[in-house]
Each structure stands twice: as C-alpha cells, then as structure tokens.
Motif scaffolding. Sequence first.
Motif, PDB file in Angstrom:
ATOM      1  N   THR A  27       0.867  -1.183   0.000  1.00 41.10           N
ATOM      2  CA  THR A  27       0.000   0.000   0.000  1.00 41.10           C
ATOM      3  C   THR A  27       0.897   1.223   0.000  1.00 41.10           C
ATOM      4  O   THR A  27       1.178   1.791   1.058  1.00 41.10           O
ATOM      5  N   ASP A  51      -0.759   0.208  -5.161  1.00 38.83           N
ATOM      6  CA  ASP A  51      -1.872   0.958  -4.583  1.00 38.83           C
ATOM      7  C   ASP A  51      -3.018   0.974  -5.587  1.00 38.83           C
ATOM      8  O   ASP A  51      -2.773   0.956  -6.800  1.00 38.83           O
ATOM      9  N   ILE A  52      -4.237   1.009  -5.065  1.00 39.39           N
ATOM     10  CA  ILE A  52      -5.414   1.051  -5.940  1.00 39.39           C
ATOM     11  C   ILE A  52      -5.769   2.467  -6.347  1.00 39.39           C
ATOM     12  O   ILE A  52      -6.579   2.667  -7.238  1.00 39.39           O
ATOM     13  N   GLN A  53      -5.146   3.459  -5.699  1.00 39.81           N
ATOM     14  CA  GLN A  53      -5.459   4.856  -5.997  1.00 39.81           C
ATOM     15  C   GLN A  53      -4.358   5.502  -6.831  1.00 39.81           C
ATOM     16  O   GLN A  53      -3.184   5.452  -6.465  1.00 39.81           O
ATOM     17  N   GLN A  54      -4.772   6.112  -7.924  1.00 38.96           N
ATOM     18  CA  GLN A  54      -3.820   6.795  -8.793  1.00 38.96           C
ATOM     19  C   GLN A  54      -3.093   7.904  -8.034  1.00 38.96           C
ATOM     20  O   GLN A  54      -1.914   8.144  -8.265  1.00 38.96           O
ATOM     21  N   HIS A  76      -0.310   0.190 -10.227  1.00 38.34           N
ATOM     22  CA  HIS A  76      -1.649   0.712  -9.931  1.00 38.34           C
ATOM     23  C   HIS A  76      -2.631  -0.460  -9.995  1.00 38.34           C
ATOM     24  O   HIS A  76      -3.309  -0.680 -11.004  1.00 38.34           O
ATOM     25  N   ASP A  77      -2.675  -1.216  -8.905  1.00 37.64           N
ATOM     26  CA  ASP A  77      -3.530  -2.403  -8.812  1.00 37.64           C
ATOM     27  C   ASP A  77      -3.596  -2.805  -7.343  1.00 37.64           C
ATOM     28  O   ASP A  77      -2.810  -2.338  -6.517  1.00 37.64           O
ATOM     29  N   SER A  78      -4.494  -3.705  -7.042  1.00 42.67           N
ATOM     30  CA  SER A  78      -4.652  -4.220  -5.682  1.00 42.67           C
ATOM     31  C   SER A  78      -3.480  -5.116  -5.303  1.00 42.67           C
ATOM     32  O   SER A  78      -2.977  -5.882  -6.136  1.00 42.67           O
ATOM     33  N   HIS A  79      -3.093  -5.054  -4.054  1.00 49.71           N
ATOM     34  CA  HIS A  79      -2.052  -5.956  -3.552  1.00 49.71           C
ATOM     35  C   HIS A  79      -2.480  -7.416  -3.655  1.00 49.71           C
ATOM     36  O   HIS A  79      -1.642  -8.307  -3.678  1.00 49.71           O
ATOM     37  N   ASN A  81      -3.425  -8.793  -6.196  1.00 45.60           N
ATOM     38  CA  ASN A  81      -2.966  -9.259  -7.506  1.00 45.60           C
ATOM     39  C   ASN A  81      -1.442  -9.231  -7.641  1.00 45.60           C
ATOM     40  O   ASN A  81      -0.929  -9.318  -8.758  1.00 45.60           O
ATOM     41  N   THR A 110      -8.652  -0.164   2.469  1.00 47.06           N
ATOM     42  CA  THR A 110      -8.283  -1.549   2.249  1.00 47.06           C
ATOM     43  C   THR A 110      -9.377  -2.445   2.827  1.00 47.06           C
ATOM     44  O   THR A 110     -10.126  -2.039   3.711  1.00 47.06           O
ATOM     45  N   SER A 114      -9.125  -8.704   0.471  1.00 45.82           N
ATOM     46  CA  SER A 114      -7.975  -8.526  -0.420  1.00 45.82           C
ATOM     47  C   SER A 114      -6.659  -8.570   0.362  1.00 45.82           C
ATOM     48  O   SER A 114      -5.649  -9.072  -0.146  1.00 45.82           O
TER      49      SER A 114
END
Length: 185
Positions: A27, A51-54, A76-79, A81, A110, A114
């Motif tokens: 994160t 991180d999922i947020q740009q 830029h993706d979920s941990h 994945n 979070t 996930s």
Amino acid sequence: MIKGILDYSHDLLKHSVEEGDIVMDATCGNGHDTIFLSGLTGPSGKVFAFDIQQQAIRNTKQLLSDAKHQNVTLVHDSHANASEYLPEGELGGAIFNLGYLPKSDKSIVTKGSSTIEAVNNLLPRLGRGKIIVLVVYHGHPGGREEKEAVVNHVQQLEQKDYAVLRYGFINQRNNPPFILAVQKR
C-alpha cells in the motif's frame, strides 16, 4: 525504549530486508515505506509498490523522483494481484499500511478479503526468517471488520511455519494502530 508503531515497523524490516532483495510495499500511499524499502534493498534490489489509488501512485512517484531512487516498480492495482507482477524468487519482506490514504478520500479503504488474499499469496514466496509487517489502522468505517478478519487469519497460521507478533499500545485513545508481523520460520 518503547518504539512507536511506524518506527517499530521499520525496525522489523531492517532485520528482514537485505541489499539485493525483492520486496513489496503493498500500500504505497504517500511513498514513505517505498522509499525506506528502496534504501534497504539498494540499487541491486527491487521494490514493488502497489496501490489502488492513482493519487498514491503519483505521490510515491514524485517522492521517488525527488530522492532519485530508481529500483522501484509502481503498480496501480490491488495488492491481492501482486503475484501477477512480482518476479520469480524469494521475497525479503513486505509491508502493508491498512486503512485509507492520508489526506485523501477516506471512503476508499483496504479490505480484509484482499489483504488476506495478498498475505496468502506472499507467504509461500517469503524467505526463511523474512517478515511481512501489517500496520493496522482501524478507526475508520470498515476498519474494525478488516482488523478482525486479518487478526483472525494470521493467528491461525501454523506455529511450526510462522511466528506471528502483535505489537501495539493499549493506553491510547481513538483506536490506535498496531502491528501484526508474520515471520517465516
């Protein structure tokens, strides 16, 4: 003396991560842990920061640029994945800061599912004696549920395979954060 939560999380990682290691900031947020990990691994190591947020990716990219760190891949993706992005080889460590991005939209948080998926994917790749640190911020909507799910999950890890630590202050107000650390035996 007694270390604060963030100082102690970094102290744990100092004992886990070595120069040249592959590590993960699950994160990346504002980039502080990413920079820290980058320094520990040195130029021969590799940090994967998720991180999922740009906005978090932009913040971290700027911090890395200012510090001239070049051994980081921003994702830029979920941990959850992470396995799709991490190269082959053992991990020297990982850190998660659960909750929301400071100074940002507090509704984007979070989630226990996930986080547990990410931890489960990382554990087999973790080197012996290496550690995953989860800094659990839980004083926000949804935080209690994630905290309970993650604590319940890691406390059930097989004792012969993992040592699991919980470190936190019990006399602070307003749901103080705490650390969960999982070390592979």
